[in-house]
Design a protein around this motif. Structure first.
Motif, mmCIF file in Angstrom:
data_model
loop_
_atom_site.group_PDB
_atom_site.id
_atom_site.type_symbol
_atom_site.label_atom_id
_atom_site.label_comp_id
_atom_site.label_asym_id
_atom_site.label_seq_id
_atom_site.Cartn_x
_atom_site.Cartn_y
_atom_site.Cartn_z
ATOM 1 N N HIS A 167 0.823 -1.209 0.000
ATOM 2 C CA HIS A 167 0.000 0.000 0.000
ATOM 3 C C HIS A 167 0.856 1.257 0.000
ATOM 4 O O HIS A 167 0.590 2.224 0.709
ATOM 5 C CB HIS A 167 -0.951 0.014 1.207
ATOM 6 C CG HIS A 167 -1.859 -1.180 1.264
ATOM 7 N ND1 HIS A 167 -2.865 -1.403 0.348
ATOM 8 C CD2 HIS A 167 -1.887 -2.251 2.104
ATOM 9 C CE1 HIS A 167 -3.487 -2.531 0.629
ATOM 10 N NE2 HIS A 167 -2.919 -3.073 1.686
ATOM 11 N N ALA A 168 1.921 1.210 -0.819
ATOM 12 C CA ALA A 168 2.825 2.352 -0.938
ATOM 13 C C ALA A 168 2.347 3.282 -2.046
ATOM 14 O O ALA A 168 1.703 2.858 -3.001
ATOM 15 C CB ALA A 168 4.244 1.866 -1.240
ATOM 16 N N ASP A 169 2.677 4.548 -1.913
ATOM 17 C CA ASP A 169 2.354 5.528 -2.944
ATOM 18 C C ASP A 169 3.317 5.338 -4.117
ATOM 19 O O ASP A 169 4.535 5.448 -3.958
ATOM 20 C CB ASP A 169 2.494 6.940 -2.384
ATOM 21 C CG ASP A 169 2.125 8.001 -3.397
ATOM 22 O OD1 ASP A 169 2.968 8.334 -4.238
ATOM 23 O OD2 ASP A 169 0.973 8.490 -3.363
ATOM 24 N N LEU A 170 2.771 5.039 -5.301
ATOM 25 C CA LEU A 170 3.612 4.708 -6.441
ATOM 26 C C LEU A 170 4.414 5.918 -6.911
ATOM 27 O O LEU A 170 5.557 5.780 -7.373
ATOM 28 C CB LEU A 170 2.758 4.161 -7.591
ATOM 29 C CG LEU A 170 3.479 3.262 -8.600
ATOM 30 C CD1 LEU A 170 4.086 2.064 -7.908
ATOM 31 C CD2 LEU A 170 2.524 2.811 -9.694
ATOM 32 N N GLY A 171 3.834 7.110 -6.791
ATOM 33 C CA GLY A 171 4.565 8.315 -7.178
ATOM 34 C C GLY A 171 5.784 8.546 -6.305
ATOM 35 O O GLY A 171 6.888 8.829 -6.800
ATOM 36 N N LYS A 172 5.609 8.422 -4.983
ATOM 37 C CA LYS A 172 6.749 8.565 -4.072
ATOM 38 C C LYS A 172 7.783 7.467 -4.305
ATOM 39 O O LYS A 172 8.991 7.710 -4.244
ATOM 40 C CB LYS A 172 6.273 8.527 -2.618
ATOM 41 C CG LYS A 172 5.517 9.759 -2.157
ATOM 42 C CD LYS A 172 5.161 9.658 -0.684
ATOM 43 C CE LYS A 172 4.425 10.892 -0.203
ATOM 44 N NZ LYS A 172 4.063 10.781 1.230
ATOM 45 N N THR A 173 7.297 6.251 -4.574
ATOM 46 C CA THR A 173 8.217 5.150 -4.859
ATOM 47 C C THR A 173 9.062 5.470 -6.077
ATOM 48 O O THR A 173 10.278 5.215 -6.099
ATOM 49 C CB THR A 173 7.437 3.844 -5.104
ATOM 50 O OG1 THR A 173 6.619 3.560 -3.960
ATOM 51 C CG2 THR A 173 8.386 2.683 -5.338
ATOM 52 N N LEU A 174 8.442 6.039 -7.101
ATOM 53 C CA LEU A 174 9.163 6.414 -8.314
ATOM 54 C C LEU A 174 10.209 7.486 -8.022
ATOM 55 O O LEU A 174 11.361 7.381 -8.467
ATOM 56 C CB LEU A 174 8.179 6.908 -9.376
ATOM 57 C CG LEU A 174 8.779 7.475 -10.664
ATOM 58 C CD1 LEU A 174 9.612 6.425 -11.371
ATOM 59 C CD2 LEU A 174 7.684 7.997 -11.583
ATOM 60 N N THR A 237 2.642 13.781 -8.268
ATOM 61 C CA THR A 237 3.046 13.532 -6.881
ATOM 62 C C THR A 237 3.602 14.797 -6.225
ATOM 63 O O THR A 237 3.276 15.120 -5.080
ATOM 64 C CB THR A 237 4.107 12.418 -6.834
ATOM 65 O OG1 THR A 237 3.571 11.238 -7.438
ATOM 66 C CG2 THR A 237 4.510 12.107 -5.404
ATOM 67 N N ILE A 238 4.444 15.531 -6.960
ATOM 68 C CA ILE A 238 5.019 16.767 -6.414
ATOM 69 C C ILE A 238 3.922 17.808 -6.195
ATOM 70 O O ILE A 238 3.889 18.506 -5.170
ATOM 71 C CB ILE A 238 6.100 17.316 -7.367
ATOM 72 C CG1 ILE A 238 7.293 16.349 -7.394
ATOM 73 C CG2 ILE A 238 6.553 18.705 -6.928
ATOM 74 C CD1 ILE A 238 8.324 16.676 -8.452
ATOM 75 N N GLY A 239 2.977 17.915 -7.141
ATOM 76 C CA GLY A 239 1.876 18.858 -7.006
ATOM 77 C C GLY A 239 1.014 18.577 -5.794
ATOM 78 O O GLY A 239 0.617 19.499 -5.062
ATOM 79 N N VAL A 240 0.746 17.299 -5.545
ATOM 80 C CA VAL A 240 -0.052 16.913 -4.379
ATOM 81 C C VAL A 240 0.657 17.307 -3.087
ATOM 82 O O VAL A 240 0.044 17.768 -2.121
ATOM 83 C CB VAL A 240 -0.336 15.395 -4.395
ATOM 84 C CG1 VAL A 240 -0.966 14.948 -3.073
ATOM 85 C CG2 VAL A 240 -1.249 15.033 -5.552
ATOM 86 N N GLY A 241 1.984 17.144 -3.078
ATOM 87 C CA GLY A 241 2.736 17.450 -1.869
ATOM 88 C C GLY A 241 2.880 18.932 -1.588
ATOM 89 O O GLY A 241 3.018 19.336 -0.431
ATOM 90 N N PHE A 252 -4.022 17.216 -9.657
ATOM 91 C CA PHE A 252 -2.743 16.540 -9.502
ATOM 92 C C PHE A 252 -2.925 15.145 -8.888
ATOM 93 O O PHE A 252 -2.192 14.210 -9.234
ATOM 94 C CB PHE A 252 -1.794 17.378 -8.644
ATOM 95 C CG PHE A 252 -1.107 18.479 -9.405
ATOM 96 C CD1 PHE A 252 -0.241 18.174 -10.436
ATOM 97 C CD2 PHE A 252 -1.337 19.804 -9.092
ATOM 98 C CE1 PHE A 252 0.399 19.185 -11.150
ATOM 99 C CE2 PHE A 252 -0.712 20.830 -9.803
ATOM 100 C CZ PHE A 252 0.160 20.514 -10.836
ATOM 101 N N ILE A 253 -3.859 15.010 -7.967
ATOM 102 C CA ILE A 253 -4.163 13.689 -7.412
ATOM 103 C C ILE A 253 -4.615 12.751 -8.522
ATOM 104 O O ILE A 253 -4.214 11.580 -8.592
ATOM 105 C CB ILE A 253 -5.250 13.791 -6.318
ATOM 106 C CG1 ILE A 253 -4.707 14.526 -5.099
ATOM 107 C CG2 ILE A 253 -5.759 12.396 -5.923
ATOM 108 C CD1 ILE A 253 -5.761 14.824 -4.035
ATOM 109 N N PHE A 254 -5.436 13.289 -9.425
ATOM 110 C CA PHE A 254 -5.962 12.494 -10.541
ATOM 111 C C PHE A 254 -4.838 12.025 -11.464
ATOM 112 O O PHE A 254 -4.745 10.836 -11.779
ATOM 113 C CB PHE A 254 -6.971 13.334 -11.321
ATOM 114 C CG PHE A 254 -7.555 12.638 -12.518
ATOM 115 C CD1 PHE A 254 -8.403 11.547 -12.368
ATOM 116 C CD2 PHE A 254 -7.262 13.078 -13.802
ATOM 117 C CE1 PHE A 254 -8.938 10.895 -13.472
ATOM 118 C CE2 PHE A 254 -7.794 12.439 -14.911
ATOM 119 C CZ PHE A 254 -8.632 11.357 -14.753
#
Length: 429
Positions: A167-174, A237-241, A252-254
């Motif tokens: 259940h990791a965030d794929l954007g952060k993983t990337l 991912t950066i936009g969400v953060g 950005f979430i989308f």
């Protein structure tokens, strides 16, 4: 007792794979046998297998399929070859290793390892013949780049599957994966071969090496489509953060959703490439066919993982690890590395380990870094039970000793540096 049963299951899995049984069939068989030996009722075993397959594929099957389509479109359109051509001519042949390394990273992001290897190996041989450099001096940077993208970067199957399971965030993983992948690829792909291979004198290559560039897409289009999935996911991912709750943050979430990002990338690739729709669809179909068995292996690995979770083995591992004053990230790497050395397949090792290390993810332990730790462990000490070992050996016409000293050593460096990088990141994020 439960850990001894799991050990028996792993040994049985090793034997079945050694006997050339399909990893998918082997994983499902071992999952059922292990579940029954652990005392799970038959109905619970079948339910766990169904739930494991569903939960694993449900969140990632479209990511894998769209990623395969993207890679095949890039390969068939000639974009990968154009990227190679531009980078080679930009860097010059005195810095040829850097050009090959960057090529491997760019081509390796959308293409799966085997496809990337097959696409780039003719180029490696052509450069070697044109410059007089040893094939391994050119080939190791390519292999190192493809290896780090395979182990650390979505949309490759291993990282995608692990991100879904943890259940990791794929954007952060990337993003974390990119932070690790680049320096590791440089050390393993540039400096390691320079230590073990004498390059000799570089001769000026024949300009005919890239004489066929005329039929390829433009450089802008080639780089655009190759990097598009990574750019979309990273930007989202950066936009969400960075943004507070707003309509823009919702956008950005989308787009940070991997399925959405890859779907957009596939559509834009089809639109921007000068390829008929029918031919593009044929490429998409062939791309999915190429990863069908990978998807099934991941599904079976999810079943085995769920058996280990539902039987309580993961809790047992967590309880045994609690008194040990070691980082859960380090323990996950060790367990995955042992399975990798035993089983050969990086994907199978990562999926098998995941069921045991999920309970280790608690407060203060990043699920994204756990993905990368397991990914690093899955690359450890590739040897004779790994198809990548034999592919490298045969293409470069090496002896077993030479393959161990080059390919195996390079993979081990990538794995150990990955662990060190994960532990360092865990202190910073």
């Amino acid at each position: 007792m439960s850990l001894l049963i799991v050990l028996f299951g792993i040994i049985l899995l090793f034997i079945l794979i050694l006997k050339k049984l399909s990893p998918m069939i082997a994983l499902l068989t071992v999952a059922i046998i292990t579940g029954l030996l652990l005392g799970m009722p038959v109905v619970k075993v079948t339910t766990s297998i169904t739930n494991g397959i569903g939960s694993t594929l449900g969140s990632m099957v479209m990511v894998l399929a769209l990623g395969a389509m993207m890679g095949k479109l890039i390969e068939d359109s000639g974009a990968a070859r154009k990227i190679v051509s531009i980078l080679m001519q930009t860097f010059g042949y005195q810095n040829i290793q850097w050009a090959v390394l960057l090529t491997g990273l760019l081509v390796g992001i959308p293409l799966f390892y085997n496809a990337g290897f097959v696409v780039l190996i003719p180029l490696v041989f052509a450069i070697s013949a044109a410059t007089g450099l040893p094939k391994l001096y050119i080939g190791i940077p390519m292999a190192a780049a493809l290896s780090v993208t395979h182990g650390y970067l979505p949309p490759h199957p291993g990282p995608v599957a692990l991100a879904a399971l943890f259940h990791a965030d794929l954007g952060k993983t990337l993003i974390y994966g990119l932070v690790l992948a680049v320096p590791i690829a440089i050390i393993a792909g540039i400096y390691f071969p320079r230590l073990i291979i004498k390059k000799g004198n570089v001769q000026k290559p024949d300009n005919l090496l890239f004489a066929e560039d005329a039929g390829l897409p433009s450089g802008f289009k080639s780089f655009f489509v190759a990097l598009l999935p990574v750019v979309i996911i990273a930007a989202g991912t950066i936009g969400v953060g960075l943004l507070a709750d707003s309509a823009l943050k919702t956008f950005f979430i989308f787009i940070s959703d991997p399925t959405v990002a890859l779907l957009v990338a596939v559509i834009l690739t089809i639109i921007t490439q000068d390829v008929p729709i029918k031919k593009a669809m044929e490429s998409c179909t062939e791309g999915v066919k190429g990863i069908a068995m990978i998807i099934l292996i991941i599904a079976a690995g999810g079943a085995f993982k769920q058996i280990l979770v539902d039987s309580g083995v993961g809790d047992t591992v967590a309880a045994l690890a609690a008194p040990i004053q070691l980082s859960p990230l380090f323990l996950a790497w060790i367990l995955t590395a042992l399975l990798r050395v035993t089983l050969g397949s990086a994907t199978v090792a990562a999926l098998t380990a995941s069921g045991m290390v999920i309970p280790l993810i608690g407060p203060g332990v990043s699920a994204e870094l756990m993905v990368l730790s397991v990914g690093a462990g899955s690359l450890m000490f590739s040897h004779v039970n790994d198809t990548g070992f034999w592919m490298f050996k045969e293409y470069f016409n090496l002896t077993l000793k030479q393959t161990f000293l080059t390919w195996t050593a390079m993979e081990t460096i990538v794995s150990i540096l990955g662990l060190l990088g994960v532990l360092l990141l865990s202190q910073l994020v």
